[in-house]
Scaffold this motif. Structure first.
Motif, PDB file in Angstrom:
ATOM      1  N   ILE B  20       0.834  -1.204   0.000  1.00  0.00           N
ATOM      2  CA  ILE B  20       0.000   0.000   0.000  1.00  0.00           C
ATOM      3  C   ILE B  20       0.868   1.254   0.000  1.00  0.00           C
ATOM      4  O   ILE B  20       0.421   2.343  -0.320  1.00  0.00           O
ATOM      5  CB  ILE B  20      -0.957   0.005   1.220  1.00  0.00           C
ATOM      6  N   PHE B  50      -3.211   1.721  -3.755  1.00  0.00           N
ATOM      7  CA  PHE B  50      -2.961   3.111  -3.357  1.00  0.00           C
ATOM      8  C   PHE B  50      -1.552   3.596  -3.756  1.00  0.00           C
ATOM      9  O   PHE B  50      -1.198   3.463  -4.918  1.00  0.00           O
ATOM     10  CB  PHE B  50      -3.210   3.264  -1.848  1.00  0.00           C
ATOM     11  N   TRP B  51      -0.746   4.107  -2.821  1.00  0.00           N
ATOM     12  CA  TRP B  51       0.566   4.650  -3.194  1.00  0.00           C
ATOM     13  C   TRP B  51       1.462   3.584  -3.804  1.00  0.00           C
ATOM     14  O   TRP B  51       2.421   3.894  -4.511  1.00  0.00           O
ATOM     15  CB  TRP B  51       1.281   5.269  -1.984  1.00  0.00           C
ATOM     16  N   SER B  65     -10.058  13.454 -14.866  1.00  0.00           N
ATOM     17  CA  SER B  65     -10.735  14.538 -14.150  1.00  0.00           C
ATOM     18  C   SER B  65      -9.687  15.410 -13.444  1.00  0.00           C
ATOM     19  O   SER B  65      -8.518  15.039 -13.326  1.00  0.00           O
ATOM     20  CB  SER B  65     -11.709  13.955 -13.131  1.00  0.00           C
ATOM     21  N   PHE B  67      -9.026  16.322 -10.237  1.00  0.00           N
ATOM     22  CA  PHE B  67      -8.297  15.800  -9.080  1.00  0.00           C
ATOM     23  C   PHE B  67      -7.352  14.666  -9.473  1.00  0.00           C
ATOM     24  O   PHE B  67      -6.233  14.577  -8.990  1.00  0.00           O
ATOM     25  CB  PHE B  67      -9.273  15.310  -8.012  1.00  0.00           C
ATOM     26  N   ALA B  68      -7.844  13.780 -10.333  1.00  0.00           N
ATOM     27  CA  ALA B  68      -7.027  12.635 -10.743  1.00  0.00           C
ATOM     28  C   ALA B  68      -5.807  13.113 -11.520  1.00  0.00           C
ATOM     29  O   ALA B  68      -4.721  12.547 -11.398  1.00  0.00           O
ATOM     30  CB  ALA B  68      -7.847  11.663 -11.590  1.00  0.00           C
ATOM     31  N   LEU B  74       1.378  14.918  -8.986  1.00  0.00           N
ATOM     32  CA  LEU B  74       2.049  14.744  -7.687  1.00  0.00           C
ATOM     33  C   LEU B  74       2.737  13.381  -7.602  1.00  0.00           C
ATOM     34  O   LEU B  74       3.852  13.264  -7.101  1.00  0.00           O
ATOM     35  CB  LEU B  74       1.030  14.854  -6.547  1.00  0.00           C
ATOM     36  N   VAL B 132     -10.469   4.934  -8.827  1.00  0.00           N
ATOM     37  CA  VAL B 132     -10.490   6.224  -8.134  1.00  0.00           C
ATOM     38  C   VAL B 132      -9.396   7.145  -8.661  1.00  0.00           C
ATOM     39  O   VAL B 132      -9.625   8.337  -8.877  1.00  0.00           O
ATOM     40  CB  VAL B 132     -10.352   6.018  -6.604  1.00  0.00           C
TER      41      VAL B 132
ATOM     42  N   PHE C  24      -5.852   7.770   6.064  1.00  0.00           N
ATOM     43  CA  PHE C  24      -7.024   7.463   5.249  1.00  0.00           C
ATOM     44  C   PHE C  24      -6.883   6.149   4.477  1.00  0.00           C
ATOM     45  O   PHE C  24      -7.745   5.267   4.555  1.00  0.00           O
ATOM     46  CB  PHE C  24      -7.263   8.624   4.265  1.00  0.00           C
ATOM     47  N   GLU C  25      -5.790   5.989   3.733  1.00  0.00           N
ATOM     48  CA  GLU C  25      -5.643   4.812   2.863  1.00  0.00           C
ATOM     49  C   GLU C  25      -5.467   3.527   3.665  1.00  0.00           C
ATOM     50  O   GLU C  25      -5.932   2.458   3.252  1.00  0.00           O
ATOM     51  CB  GLU C  25      -4.497   5.003   1.857  1.00  0.00           C
ATOM     52  N   PRO C  84      -4.932  11.408   4.313  1.00  0.00           N
ATOM     53  CA  PRO C  84      -4.040  10.464   3.629  1.00  0.00           C
ATOM     54  C   PRO C  84      -2.607  10.628   4.164  1.00  0.00           C
ATOM     55  O   PRO C  84      -2.252  11.683   4.676  1.00  0.00           O
ATOM     56  CB  PRO C  84      -4.131  10.875   2.164  1.00  0.00           C
ATOM     57  N   TYR C  87       0.467  14.167   1.073  1.00  0.00           N
ATOM     58  CA  TYR C  87      -0.307  15.291   0.548  1.00  0.00           C
ATOM     59  C   TYR C  87      -1.454  15.688   1.478  1.00  0.00           C
ATOM     60  O   TYR C  87      -2.575  15.906   1.044  1.00  0.00           O
ATOM     61  CB  TYR C  87      -0.862  14.974  -0.859  1.00  0.00           C
ATOM     62  N   TRP C  95      -9.891  16.247   1.667  1.00  0.00           N
ATOM     63  CA  TRP C  95     -11.037  16.752   0.923  1.00  0.00           C
ATOM     64  C   TRP C  95     -11.012  16.198  -0.510  1.00  0.00           C
ATOM     65  O   TRP C  95     -12.026  15.729  -1.032  1.00  0.00           O
ATOM     66  CB  TRP C  95     -10.970  18.279   0.919  1.00  0.00           C
ATOM     67  N   MET C  96      -9.814  16.200  -1.113  1.00  0.00           N
ATOM     68  CA  MET C  96      -9.642  15.740  -2.488  1.00  0.00           C
ATOM     69  C   MET C  96      -9.997  14.260  -2.631  1.00  0.00           C
ATOM     70  O   MET C  96     -10.743  13.865  -3.537  1.00  0.00           O
ATOM     71  CB  MET C  96      -8.179  15.950  -2.879  1.00  0.00           C
ATOM     72  N   PHE C  97      -9.468  13.453  -1.722  1.00  0.00           N
ATOM     73  CA  PHE C  97      -9.738  12.014  -1.809  1.00  0.00           C
ATOM     74  C   PHE C  97     -11.211  11.708  -1.575  1.00  0.00           C
ATOM     75  O   PHE C  97     -11.776  10.817  -2.216  1.00  0.00           O
ATOM     76  CB  PHE C  97      -8.862  11.231  -0.837  1.00  0.00           C
ATOM     77  N   LYS C  99     -13.722  13.568  -2.331  1.00  0.00           N
ATOM     78  CA  LYS C  99     -14.399  13.937  -3.576  1.00  0.00           C
ATOM     79  C   LYS C  99     -14.203  12.854  -4.638  1.00  0.00           C
ATOM     80  O   LYS C  99     -15.150  12.417  -5.303  1.00  0.00           O
ATOM     81  CB  LYS C  99     -13.819  15.259  -4.115  1.00  0.00           C
ATOM     82  N   MET C 100     -12.941  12.432  -4.805  1.00  0.00           N
ATOM     83  CA  MET C 100     -12.625  11.445  -5.833  1.00  0.00           C
ATOM     84  C   MET C 100     -13.380  10.141  -5.606  1.00  0.00           C
ATOM     85  O   MET C 100     -13.885   9.520  -6.542  1.00  0.00           O
ATOM     86  CB  MET C 100     -11.115  11.166  -5.843  1.00  0.00           C
ATOM     87  N   ILE C 101     -13.431   9.738  -4.344  1.00  0.00           N
ATOM     88  CA  ILE C 101     -14.100   8.493  -3.984  1.00  0.00           C
ATOM     89  C   ILE C 101     -15.604   8.604  -4.216  1.00  0.00           C
ATOM     90  O   ILE C 101     -16.251   7.681  -4.725  1.00  0.00           O
ATOM     91  CB  ILE C 101     -13.740   8.139  -2.527  1.00  0.00           C
TER      92      ILE C 101
END
Lengths: 166, 166, 166
Positions: B20, B50-51, B65, B67-68, B74, B132, C24-25, C84, C87, C95-97, C99-101
């Motif tokens: 992860i 994930f990471w 999108s 955010f993605a 990043l 995601v 989060f992850e 997360p 970041y 907030w970003m994650f 939204k993405m989810i």
């Protein structure tokens, strides 16, 4: 055969604990689980690699080449220098957690490590990390059982009732 | 039955490695354990989420999108962009560790991944993360065996002699 | 004996999930694995310690002594405040994650926890963390099955088909 002999000849259950992190809370958990497992008569082996290796280091300088010396300064000190994974704040978080733990009469990291060793938990250091970071065996605490590689780790994991990694 | 046949019909031991994290040292440990286990004839499966997913990504841009796409920048690049979990310093830590490892003739991440694949270690990518983060299969290296979900992971973990998570 | 009875008397497979992180992850993965295992009829127990404990906390203030109150503010809020591991950017990453989810119609953390509980996953809180951080049982969600220590954890790990730690 007497009960005592049976007890002695029966194979003990095994646990392997892999420690790659040097974070205060991860080390705290790793040693706590090791102690708990040893106390319930399991054969416990801990393997320390990368950031985890500081938990086995004496309070001495390490590194010969430029980068290894730089890392030796950044990762200076011994197990007492472990910072929590969050709120490090240049050592403030470490100081705070040590105080909180002491106030509640909970054991610190050095004490947990000592207790683990007394209960027969065996400590092993990662050969690759030691080579790359230039940390020779004599800079580790005398209680380290052996310096080992990934082959050893696989063998232990195969024989273990459970493994934890931190 | 000959020894060779017995060897072939006996079921191989299994290991599952859950990744992860995208940290340099965690990936280094994950691939090293995978290689060690495969070398001792275990059936090894690695699951990247994930990471960790960047370790399977080609060196290409991802995300449709807003955010993605931001996350795609990043977390840009491929396995060679993995930073250590400490002392990242805008890539300085990564550069330093690469140098240290090279100086000791220890394999880097891309080389470890290649070796793992050559030894038959199977790589799997997490379907939810891909959805995601908007990373389609064609942006991952061709050697990825399949895109799977948590049900697959549970099944593997149940059958495994040991599991490691990084 | 009928098939149904046989099913009931056969012992269920067990999984233990150890949660020391509040990222989060990591929480997302821990709850997803718990849900997947429960859905395949395993007996699943989750143990929350250190940063992981916030995942069981009500949205209330905690801490009596100075340090515990400070930590109660730093680690304020409930499972919805999980950042997360990378970041974080003062809540921007969180907030970003989220939204993405949401955009992909994937469940959030609070929803995953609820689903896990509905599927019979049992949640346990670490006694040492609760004492050191001064988080009493009444500040945790009512669904917490029990407050336990390392002895309990060892016992569960020994009986488990697999363990995961996050």
């Amino acid at each position: 055969m007497t009960d005592k002999l049976q007890e002695e000849t029966r194979e003990r259950r095994k646990a392997t604990i892999f420690v790659i992190s040097g974070d205060f809370e991860k080390l705290f958990a790793a040693f706590s689980i090791a102690i708990g497992a040893a106390a319930s008569n399991m054969d416990v082996k801990m393997f320390f690699t990368f950031w985890g290796l500081r938990a086995l280091k004496k309070n001495v300088r390490t590194g010969e080449s430029l980068f290894a010396r730089m890392l030796g300064i950044l990762e200076g000190g011994d197990i007492n220098k472990a910072n929590p994974g969050k709120y490090g704040f240049f050592g403030l978080g470490r100081w705070m957690f040590k105080k909180m733990i002491k106030n509640k009469k909970v054991a610190g990291l050095a004490e947990l490590r000592r207790l683990a060793i007394e209960l027969g938990v065996e400590m092993y250091s990662c050969d690759t990390t030691m080579e790359v970071m230039e940390i020779p065996k004599e800079k580790l605490i005398d209680e380290v059982a052996d310096t080992v590689g990934v082959g050893w780790l696989i063998e232990q994991a195969q024989q273990s009732d459970f493994t934890y990694s931190f």
